[in-house]
Design a protein around this motif. Structure first.
Motif, short mmCIF file in Angstrom:
data_model
loop_
_atom_site.label_atom_id
_atom_site.label_comp_id
_atom_site.label_asym_id
_atom_site.label_seq_id
_atom_site.Cartn_x
_atom_site.Cartn_y
_atom_site.Cartn_z
N UNK A 137 -8.59 -5.71 -6.28
CA UNK A 137 -7.87 -4.75 -7.12
C UNK A 137 -8.87 -4.16 -8.11
N UNK A 138 -9.76 -3.33 -7.62
CA UNK A 138 -10.87 -2.82 -8.43
C UNK A 138 -10.51 -1.59 -9.25
N UNK A 139 -9.48 -0.89 -8.84
CA UNK A 139 -9.14 0.37 -9.49
C UNK A 139 -10.05 1.51 -9.07
N UNK A 140 -11.03 1.24 -8.24
CA UNK A 140 -11.97 2.25 -7.77
C UNK A 140 -11.71 2.66 -6.33
N UNK B 17 -5.63 -3.05 -3.45
CA UNK B 17 -4.49 -3.76 -4.04
C UNK B 17 -3.19 -3.49 -3.28
N UNK B 18 -3.10 -2.36 -2.60
CA UNK B 18 -1.90 -2.03 -1.81
C UNK B 18 -1.62 -3.09 -0.74
N UNK B 19 -2.65 -3.84 -0.33
CA UNK B 19 -2.45 -4.88 0.67
C UNK B 19 -1.59 -6.04 0.14
N UNK B 20 -1.42 -6.10 -1.16
CA UNK B 20 -0.59 -7.14 -1.77
C UNK B 20 0.89 -6.92 -1.57
N UNK B 21 1.28 -5.75 -1.09
CA UNK B 21 2.68 -5.44 -0.83
C UNK B 21 2.96 -5.53 0.67
#
Length: 160
Positions: free
Chosen positions: A63-66, A71-75
């Motif tokens: 979840x780097x924000x870059x 982070x979408x893989x967390x859903x």
């Protein structure tokens, strides 16, 4: 002069027989070598599944924000998982019939013996290996699992 011609013909015939015998011996050696090789059959199948990678929401490496943020893989998200499963066979005349093997593999998911939701490709491979080894012990197994045929894992399990 006739005896010389006959000698050449006989010599040629012997030479040709020698060449043919040598070729037959070579072919027989290759056949024996082929019989001693390790062989595997493989099957492919696909299954729809939903999974997620919870750590992707909080792990700063993910979840780097870059631009490399995943982070979408967390859903929960959907994939068509592609499987290629290979298993060692000990002779070349349907030691394991691959259509039956494929149907059995698919049935493991249909009957919920195995489930793919919320698992990584590597976890799915390990689950499949356990079931295969229960039914077909003492064989090498190779399993490839991919998400949508694009990215995935490959695992090689040595003969136990």
């Amino acid at each position: 002069m006739g005896w010389c011609k006959n000698l050449r013909v006989e010599t040629s015939k012997k030479y040709i027989r020698h060449i043919m015998d040598t070729e037959q011996q070579h072919n027989q050696a290759l056949i024996e070598r082929a019989k001693q090789s390790s062989k595997m059959i493989w099957v492919t199948f696909r299954k729809e599944g939903i999974h997620k990678y919870p750590a992707a929401l909080t792990d700063p490496k993910l979840a780097t924000g870059g631009e490399d943020d995943v982070s979408f893989l967390g859903y929960p998200h959907r994939h068509i998982f592609h499987f290629q499963v290979a298993i060692e066979v000990f002779h070349d005349d349907r030691d394991i019939e691959f259509i039956q093997f494929k149907r059995w593999m698919e049935k493991l998911y249909a009957e919920k013996t195995l489930q793919l939701d919320f698992k990584s490709c590597e976890m799915m491979s390990d689950d499949i290996f356990v079931e295969i080894t229960k039914k077909y012990p003492g064989r090498a197994v190779e399993i490839e699992v991919s998400e949508d045929g694009e990215n995935g894992s490959r695992a090689k399990y040595e003969r136990s």
